[in-house]
Design a protein around this motif. Sequence first.
Motif, PDB file in Angstrom:
ATOM      1  N   ARG A   1       1.010  -1.112  -0.119  1.00 12.36           N
ATOM      2  CA  ARG A   1       0.252   0.139  -0.186  1.00 12.36           C
ATOM      3  C   ARG A   1       0.778   1.166   0.028  1.00 12.36           C
ATOM      4  O   ARG A   1       0.804   1.981  -0.527  1.00 12.36           O
ATOM      5  N   GLU A   2       2.037   1.202   1.132  1.00 12.39           N
ATOM      6  CA  GLU A   2       3.006   2.454   0.759  1.00 12.39           C
ATOM      7  C   GLU A   2       3.666   2.887  -0.729  1.00 12.39           C
ATOM      8  O   GLU A   2       3.504   3.345  -0.940  1.00 12.39           O
ATOM      9  N   ASP A   3       3.723   1.520  -1.067  1.00  7.98           N
ATOM     10  CA  ASP A   3       4.078   1.399  -2.827  1.00  7.98           C
ATOM     11  C   ASP A   3       2.877   2.718  -3.326  1.00  7.98           C
ATOM     12  O   ASP A   3       3.616   3.130  -4.349  1.00  7.98           O
ATOM     13  N   GLY A   4       1.817   1.957  -3.597  1.00  2.00           N
ATOM     14  CA  GLY A   4       1.586   2.419  -4.834  1.00  2.00           C
ATOM     15  C   GLY A   4       1.006   3.299  -3.852  1.00  2.00           C
ATOM     16  O   GLY A   4       0.206   4.908  -5.212  1.00  2.00           O
ATOM     17  N   GLU A   5       0.802   4.418  -3.383  1.00  2.00           N
ATOM     18  CA  GLU A   5       0.699   5.836  -2.066  1.00  2.00           C
ATOM     19  C   GLU A   5       1.596   6.308  -3.027  1.00  2.00           C
ATOM     20  O   GLU A   5       1.845   7.525  -3.261  1.00  2.00           O
TER      21      GLU A   5
ATOM     22  N   LEU B   1       6.215  10.873 -12.988  1.00  2.00           N
ATOM     23  CA  LEU B   1       7.029   9.683 -12.803  1.00  2.00           C
ATOM     24  C   LEU B   1       7.357   8.775 -11.463  1.00  2.00           C
ATOM     25  O   LEU B   1       8.545   9.538 -10.847  1.00  2.00           O
ATOM     26  N   PRO B   2       6.529   7.877 -11.836  1.00  2.00           N
ATOM     27  CA  PRO B   2       6.999   7.589 -10.249  1.00  2.00           C
ATOM     28  C   PRO B   2       8.185   6.843 -10.422  1.00  2.00           C
ATOM     29  O   PRO B   2       8.857   6.318 -11.699  1.00  2.00           O
ATOM     30  N   SER B   3       8.645   5.968  -9.076  1.00  2.00           N
ATOM     31  CA  SER B   3       9.901   5.355  -9.313  1.00  2.00           C
ATOM     32  C   SER B   3       9.353   3.951  -9.367  1.00  2.00           C
ATOM     33  O   SER B   3       9.109   3.060  -9.266  1.00  2.00           O
TER      34      SER B   3
ATOM     35  N   ASN C   1       7.850  -1.969  -8.729  1.00  3.03           N
ATOM     36  CA  ASN C   1       8.240  -3.315  -8.744  1.00  3.03           C
ATOM     37  C   ASN C   1       8.939  -3.894  -8.082  1.00  3.03           C
ATOM     38  O   ASN C   1       9.181  -5.310  -7.895  1.00  3.03           O
ATOM     39  N   GLU C   2       9.797  -3.266  -6.897  1.00  2.00           N
ATOM     40  CA  GLU C   2      11.079  -3.616  -6.129  1.00  2.00           C
ATOM     41  C   GLU C   2       9.767  -5.022  -5.245  1.00  2.00           C
ATOM     42  O   GLU C   2      10.641  -5.972  -5.354  1.00  2.00           O
ATOM     43  N   LEU C   3       9.208  -4.740  -4.725  1.00  2.00           N
ATOM     44  CA  LEU C   3       8.644  -5.349  -3.748  1.00  2.00           C
ATOM     45  C   LEU C   3       7.522  -6.513  -4.277  1.00  2.00           C
ATOM     46  O   LEU C   3       8.026  -7.690  -4.489  1.00  2.00           O
TER      47      LEU C   3
END
Length: 307
Positions: free
Chosen positions: A169-173, A180-182, A187-189
């Motif tokens: 959820r933190e990655d989605g936020e 320009l998302p990281s 994809n990392e997690l």
Amino acid sequence: MDADHGGGTGDEKKLAGPGVRARPEPDQDAESASVGKPDADPDPPPATDTTEPSPAASAAPGASRRRPGAGMAALSLPYQIVAALALSLIGLVACAHIAMIFLHVAPSNTLTKQHGEVVDDWVYPEFEQNWKLFAPNPLQQNVSVHVRAELASDGADSNSVTHWINLSREDGEAIRGNFLPSHVDQNELRRAWDFYTGSHDSENRSTGLRGDLSELYIRRIVMLRLAEHGYGGTVERIQVRSAVRHVGVPTWSDEKISTKTQYRELPWWNVSPSDLSEAAATDRSPQALTSPQPQAITSQQTGEAGK
């Protein structure tokens, strides 16, 4: 005396020899120069070249002719039959191979449902294709990775355990609303979890040589994410779980799928100084274990996780 020696006048010039005529003077009139001059000979006929033509000249376009009987026509009848059969067989095998590969990469259809085993026997393992035609099957599940940590409490009989943290959820936020998302947030997690589940069975036992590597990779990512949260203690153990929920079917479909969330909990993993970075291992001293300062806690939690 000149008249006595030939009867000519004095204006005549002596000839160089018998039968040789004198060359007229340049200023002499053209008519007088042509008097007594025989008619000019006509142009001589062109000379005939009797030499043979060179090979290069004979190789002009259109001059060459193919030899009769070249290719398969030069073979005898039995060999022609054998060559025709061989070419026909090669063509049939090539067409069959192309058809099998097409059915293998094509979406599911009637032929693949009825003759799927035949296609797989032909394709695997030599001609395996790791791609699908038109579009691969889209993800039909929402997968979230959660983590909780056990912290060493100062002066308490038992350690404290944090609540579950939804890292996905933190990655989605972090991605939502970002033009320009990281790549790390995207994809990392997700790929780390796919790496782990692909190298472990349902009992969390490693199925290959890459099992330990995938486990270590998950721990390091989790410890880096926990460094962003201050809990007032040193992380002693961590536990990771996944929450999987199927995407609901569209209204026009008759398919029945349960959308209840299913959890898969991994065992607790101990965090030791040997599995942390050099700076984090230095901070993980007995004084740092009881230090309530947020800076010390942050430096302890930025290490890499391991067994």
